[in-house]
Design an enzyme around this catalytic site. Structure first.
Site, PDB file in Angstrom:
ATOM      1  N   GLY B   7     -33.454  71.678 -44.148  1.00  0.00           N
ATOM      2  CA  GLY B   7     -33.949  70.452 -43.524  1.00  0.00           C
ATOM      3  C   GLY B   7     -33.919  69.330 -44.537  1.00  0.00           C
ATOM      4  N   ALA B  10     -35.781  63.217 -45.164  1.00  0.00           N
ATOM      5  CA  ALA B  10     -36.418  62.487 -46.262  1.00  0.00           C
ATOM      6  C   ALA B  10     -37.187  63.431 -47.176  1.00  0.00           C
ATOM      7  CB  ALA B  10     -37.333  61.408 -45.698  1.00  0.00           C
ATOM      8  N   GLY B  12     -37.123  66.894 -47.547  1.00  0.00           N
ATOM      9  CA  GLY B  12     -36.306  67.896 -48.227  1.00  0.00           C
ATOM     10  C   GLY B  12     -35.445  67.285 -49.319  1.00  0.00           C
ATOM     11  N   ASN B 103     -45.486  68.884 -41.257  1.00  0.00           N
ATOM     12  CA  ASN B 103     -46.793  68.358 -40.887  1.00  0.00           C
ATOM     13  C   ASN B 103     -47.466  69.262 -39.869  1.00  0.00           C
ATOM     14  OD1 ASN B 103     -47.310  65.933 -42.290  1.00  0.00           O
ATOM     15  ND2 ASN B 103     -45.778  64.871 -41.055  1.00  0.00           N
ATOM     16  N   LYS B 185     -54.991  66.203 -44.252  1.00  0.00           N
ATOM     17  CA  LYS B 185     -53.769  65.428 -44.008  1.00  0.00           C
ATOM     18  C   LYS B 185     -53.713  64.965 -42.557  1.00  0.00           C
ATOM     19  CE  LYS B 185     -49.610  63.708 -44.620  1.00  0.00           C
ATOM     20  NZ  LYS B 185     -48.345  64.427 -44.496  1.00  0.00           N
ATOM     21  N   ASN B 189     -52.461  61.763 -40.209  1.00  0.00           N
ATOM     22  CA  ASN B 189     -51.360  61.870 -39.240  1.00  0.00           C
ATOM     23  C   ASN B 189     -51.822  61.706 -37.800  1.00  0.00           C
ATOM     24  OD1 ASN B 189     -49.822  64.366 -41.294  1.00  0.00           O
ATOM     25  ND2 ASN B 189     -49.026  62.322 -40.918  1.00  0.00           N
ATOM     26  N   ASN B 193     -49.816  58.432 -37.076  1.00  0.00           N
ATOM     27  CA  ASN B 193     -48.576  58.792 -36.384  1.00  0.00           C
ATOM     28  C   ASN B 193     -48.759  58.616 -34.881  1.00  0.00           C
ATOM     29  OD1 ASN B 193     -48.439  59.918 -39.038  1.00  0.00           O
ATOM     30  ND2 ASN B 193     -46.783  61.258 -38.373  1.00  0.00           N
TER      31      ASN B 193
END
Lengths: 313, 313
Positions: B7, B10, B12, B103, B185, B189, B193
């Site tokens: 993957g 961004a 990875g 995530n 986290k 998110n 998000n």
């Protein structure tokens, strides 16, 4: 007594059309549909009841041509409210009754401030009315009106206006507490109009069938019920369930806010969500879900407004 | 010990790139960016720190070509999880450590079920990483990792992997309670998000500047804090304010979910909102705002999925 209809979308055309058919002198302010309605009249498709065709229609493009009226039905969206400052004066004579037929809260207050010398009624529409084409309106369910006097003004005329609706075949009940009645209607508009837009364009059956969306809608209803309780307006025990059951009868109905949003028009964010939120906060009733959907819809509406400015239609 | 990166978006590319620069043998699974990366290498633009260019890059289009690895960093979106059933086996040797860098919740559990013989770590990324072009990644803020062992497995290797990150210039802290760290986290998110997508495409500064969106975001954070409290993970008093202040440093950052949504890709609805909601419910913590945003995002994602099927890209 001449009746003027300002805002001949689905609501104005439907009720104005029924009143005209029953013999009232009704004059319509028409804009985008003027040509179609003048040429071919108004078609009202009243599901379950008979349909009818009104022709000719007294329709005008400017209120100056309509002459003064005894009653003015205001069915313009709350978002176009400011236009009423110029649209209404030509229709007014001493004692003209203004009937606010929009959704949400704050419409009567605004009229009372701008036109303080006129009695004001509020008309709460329980109809699933759709403008299917220029000059064509379909009622896909219900259609009754609740009518109340704003701040006691117009009490005297209230029953007369209600009688006119009744004679035109519109079930019309008179309510003592107009704001309470508006909250009862909001208990439907806040969840269904709101979720239909925020969830990306769902009709009411899609909301009912999706367990998560339905739960969110029910949560919004419960917040409105808490406000009603605070106002000492007790609601029946099984009230939420009953509204859900009524909604299940509506078929794949798209609330008017969704129709407006998908067409790129402004949505009634302040009347349906903003003003109720502010009043709930003043009453000290916690309404976190209402706050959340208000925040989202306000943002979605603004973004849609920016797109409108970039690509004027 | 060879490191495989599955993957190479961004996340990875950024961490794999840093590890390779520091001397680790890193091999990347590349798909849409394979040609660009093989030809021109990886460009990492590390805001505030030095930028660098990695060339040549050991990039392959199939995991069969990559050979077995000691550590596999999994940076594929949770929505593409099922693909790992076929992608991972060629990379595995006895004892290969799987590091779930996605995530949300449920990623380690899924890996443990499908690859029960491998130690599993969870890596929580605090980076504002953006893929600006094929083979180009920008870090616009932060970048640290929290690393924890899932269900006690891999405790032994945990410190070794953390050390590798540290030596590569990545601040990496080892956490005792991986799920608690994941909830911390999620406290960012879930609101940012989620609101960025549901409000019609807002970057994080637009959320902070809009008093109503900010209030909704803060309400979501408080629900996550209530879950943390129930798990006896006390958070500092001014924790919500501190996260808001950190977010204000991010500039006009678009959370990865928004980037995916606007590109028409599936969003991680279940990992970021669905699974946390279900766990909160199991713990008996009321999370009505989380339920609401989950309902909306699930609906938005499905509708976007229907559009994908109608117009395949």
């Amino acid at each position: 007594m001449k009746i003027g209809v300002v805002g001949a979308g689905a609501v104005g055309s439907y009720y104005g059309g029924l009143l005209a058919r029953a013999g009232s002198e009704v004059t319509f302010l028409l804009r985008r549909d003027w040509e179609a309605v003048i040429r071919r009249g108004l078609w009202i498709d009243d599901q379950g009841k008979e349909s009818f065709h009104l022709y000719p229609v007294r329709g005008f493009r400017r209120t100056e041509e309509m002459g003064s009226c005894g009653i003015v039905l205001i069915a313009l969206k709350a978002t176009a409210r400011e236009a009423l400052r110029d649209l209404l004066p030509p229709l007014l004579q001493p004692g003209t009754v203004l009937v606010a037929m929009q959704n949400g809260l704050g419409n009567e207050e605004w009229l009372a401030e701008v036109f303080p010398n006129h009695p004001i009624l509020g008309g709460i529409v329980f109809g699933c009315l759709i403008r299917t084409a220029p000059g064509r309106v379909q009622n896909v369910g219900f259609g009754k009106i609740e009518l109340g006097a704003y701040a006691g003004a117009g009490e005297f005329l209230l029953r007369e206006v209600a009688l006119r609706f009744e004679r035109a075949g519109v079930p019309c009940s008179v309510v003592e507490d107009l704001e309470a009645a508006r909250w009862r209607k909001l208990a439907w508009n806040i969840p269904f109009n709101g979720v239909s837009v925020a969830a990306g364009g769902c009709d009411v059956q899609e909301i009912l069938r999706d367990a998560e969306l339905r739960r969110f809608a029910a949560g919004l209803m419960e917040e409105v019920a808490a406000v009603a309780e605070k106002r000492e307006l007790p609601l029946p025990e099984d009230w939420t369930e009953r509204m859900m059951a009524d909604t299940a009868q509506m078929g794949a109905y798209r609330p008017s806010t969704l129709v407006d949003f998908l067409a790129g028009r402004p949505i009634e964010v302040e009347a349906i969500w903003g003003e109720p939120l502010r009043r709930a906060q003043k009453m000290g009733v916690p309404t976190p879900l209402l706050q959340a959907i208000y925040a989202l819809l306000r943002s979605l509406d603004r973004r849609s407004g920016v797109r409108r400015e970039i690509t004027p239609s």
